[in-house]
Design a protein around this motif. Sequence first.
Motif, mmCIF file in Angstrom:
data_model
loop_
_atom_site.group_PDB
_atom_site.id
_atom_site.type_symbol
_atom_site.label_atom_id
_atom_site.label_comp_id
_atom_site.label_asym_id
_atom_site.label_seq_id
_atom_site.Cartn_x
_atom_site.Cartn_y
_atom_site.Cartn_z
ATOM 1 N N ALA A 40 0.848 -1.187 0.000
ATOM 2 C CA ALA A 40 0.000 0.000 0.000
ATOM 3 C C ALA A 40 0.885 1.238 0.000
ATOM 4 N N PRO A 41 0.345 2.380 -0.438
ATOM 5 C CA PRO A 41 1.145 3.622 -0.484
ATOM 6 C C PRO A 41 1.735 3.954 0.873
ATOM 7 N N GLY A 42 3.037 4.197 0.895
ATOM 8 C CA GLY A 42 3.697 4.590 2.123
ATOM 9 C C GLY A 42 3.935 3.474 3.115
ATOM 10 N N LYS A 43 3.654 2.232 2.719
ATOM 11 C CA LYS A 43 3.812 1.097 3.630
ATOM 12 C C LYS A 43 4.763 0.057 3.046
ATOM 13 N N GLU A 44 5.186 -0.865 3.897
ATOM 14 C CA GLU A 44 6.047 -1.937 3.448
ATOM 15 C C GLU A 44 5.255 -2.986 2.678
ATOM 16 N N ARG A 45 5.970 -3.785 1.916
ATOM 17 C CA ARG A 45 5.337 -4.872 1.194
ATOM 18 C C ARG A 45 4.973 -5.982 2.182
ATOM 19 N N ASP A 46 3.734 -6.428 2.144
ATOM 20 C CA ASP A 46 3.229 -7.431 3.075
ATOM 21 C C ASP A 46 2.834 -8.713 2.349
ATOM 22 N N TRP A 47 3.071 -9.813 2.996
ATOM 23 C CA TRP A 47 2.629 -11.103 2.489
ATOM 24 C C TRP A 47 1.104 -11.211 2.612
ATOM 25 N N VAL A 48 0.451 -11.744 1.590
ATOM 26 C CA VAL A 48 -1.015 -11.867 1.570
ATOM 27 C C VAL A 48 -1.450 -13.326 1.658
ATOM 28 N N SER A 49 -0.841 -14.164 0.822
ATOM 29 C CA SER A 49 -1.287 -15.556 0.754
ATOM 30 C C SER A 49 -0.227 -16.394 0.051
ATOM 31 N N CYS A 50 -0.270 -17.697 0.298
ATOM 32 C CA CYS A 50 0.626 -18.603 -0.422
ATOM 33 C C CYS A 50 -0.078 -19.931 -0.675
ATOM 34 N N ILE A 51 0.416 -20.634 -1.672
ATOM 35 C CA ILE A 51 -0.115 -21.944 -2.016
ATOM 36 C C ILE A 51 1.057 -22.868 -2.318
ATOM 37 N N ASN A 52 1.026 -24.034 -1.702
ATOM 38 C CA ASN A 52 2.108 -24.992 -1.865
ATOM 39 C C ASN A 52 1.835 -25.942 -3.027
ATOM 40 N N SER A 53 2.821 -26.762 -3.321
ATOM 41 C CA SER A 53 2.686 -27.656 -4.459
ATOM 42 C C SER A 53 1.543 -28.649 -4.261
ATOM 43 N N ALA A 54 1.217 -28.940 -3.009
ATOM 44 C CA ALA A 54 0.118 -29.853 -2.708
ATOM 45 C C ALA A 54 -1.214 -29.124 -2.586
ATOM 46 N N ASP A 55 -1.217 -27.856 -2.986
ATOM 47 C CA ASP A 55 -2.422 -27.025 -2.977
ATOM 48 C C ASP A 55 -2.896 -26.620 -1.591
ATOM 49 N N SER A 56 -2.096 -26.813 -0.569
ATOM 50 C CA SER A 56 -2.461 -26.260 0.736
ATOM 51 C C SER A 56 -2.216 -24.754 0.703
ATOM 52 N N THR A 57 -3.052 -24.019 1.430
ATOM 53 C CA THR A 57 -3.019 -22.560 1.342
ATOM 54 C C THR A 57 -2.953 -21.915 2.720
ATOM 55 N N LEU A 58 -2.429 -20.705 2.740
ATOM 56 C CA LEU A 58 -2.406 -19.886 3.943
ATOM 57 C C LEU A 58 -2.770 -18.451 3.559
ATOM 58 N N TYR A 59 -3.366 -17.736 4.507
ATOM 59 C CA TYR A 59 -3.776 -16.360 4.260
ATOM 60 C C TYR A 59 -3.405 -15.478 5.440
ATOM 61 N N PRO A 87 -11.588 -0.635 1.017
ATOM 62 C CA PRO A 87 -10.602 0.409 0.663
ATOM 63 C C PRO A 87 -9.197 0.073 1.174
ATOM 64 N N GLU A 88 -9.137 -0.644 2.290
ATOM 65 C CA GLU A 88 -7.833 -1.010 2.860
ATOM 66 C C GLU A 88 -7.080 -2.030 2.007
ATOM 67 N N ASP A 89 -7.753 -2.612 1.038
ATOM 68 C CA ASP A 89 -7.100 -3.547 0.130
ATOM 69 C C ASP A 89 -6.374 -2.841 -1.008
ATOM 70 N N THR A 90 -6.534 -1.539 -1.098
ATOM 71 C CA THR A 90 -5.865 -0.766 -2.139
ATOM 72 C C THR A 90 -4.351 -0.908 -2.003
ATOM 73 N N ALA A 91 -3.710 -1.361 -3.074
ATOM 74 C CA ALA A 91 -2.274 -1.615 -3.041
ATOM 75 C C ALA A 91 -1.815 -2.073 -4.419
ATOM 76 N N ILE A 92 -0.509 -2.139 -4.569
ATOM 77 C CA ILE A 92 0.063 -2.841 -5.714
ATOM 78 C C ILE A 92 0.261 -4.287 -5.287
ATOM 79 N N TYR A 93 -0.249 -5.205 -6.078
ATOM 80 C CA TYR A 93 -0.180 -6.620 -5.757
ATOM 81 C C TYR A 93 0.915 -7.294 -6.597
ATOM 82 N N TYR A 94 1.743 -8.085 -5.918
ATOM 83 C CA TYR A 94 2.862 -8.762 -6.558
ATOM 84 C C TYR A 94 2.724 -10.270 -6.379
ATOM 85 N N CYS A 95 3.012 -11.012 -7.426
ATOM 86 C CA CYS A 95 3.114 -12.461 -7.278
ATOM 87 C C CYS A 95 4.587 -12.832 -7.112
#
Length: 122
Positions: A40-59, A87-95
Amino acid sequence: VQLQASGGGLVPPGNSLRLSCALSGVNNLDYHALAWFRQAPGKERDWVSCINSADSTLYSDSVEGRFTISRDNAKNTVYLQMDKLEPEDTAIYYCAAQTTPFYDRTYAPDYWGRGTQVTVSS
């Protein structure tokens, strides 16, 4: 390995967006863990979610129950379905990708994609 994110845009609160990230230069996506981050503007890059090879996920707590990460190894693509946007989801999203089957948040990703802008505003 190159990652290209797409699907961002401007939406009003409560709406949905689906981000896509296409990976190239990968022989077998099965052995890669994939993730989404946002900055988000003026903030650090934050982790949002991940998915493993076995399709397990975290958020992250901030998106749990609203966002869904998925992958299609045949298409070398990872997705982020974002519902009930705020509105708090406004950000640049990176994969991002790690060359390991299980994502390790203690290590930085091995590969980053260029971001896609998501703006949630009425």
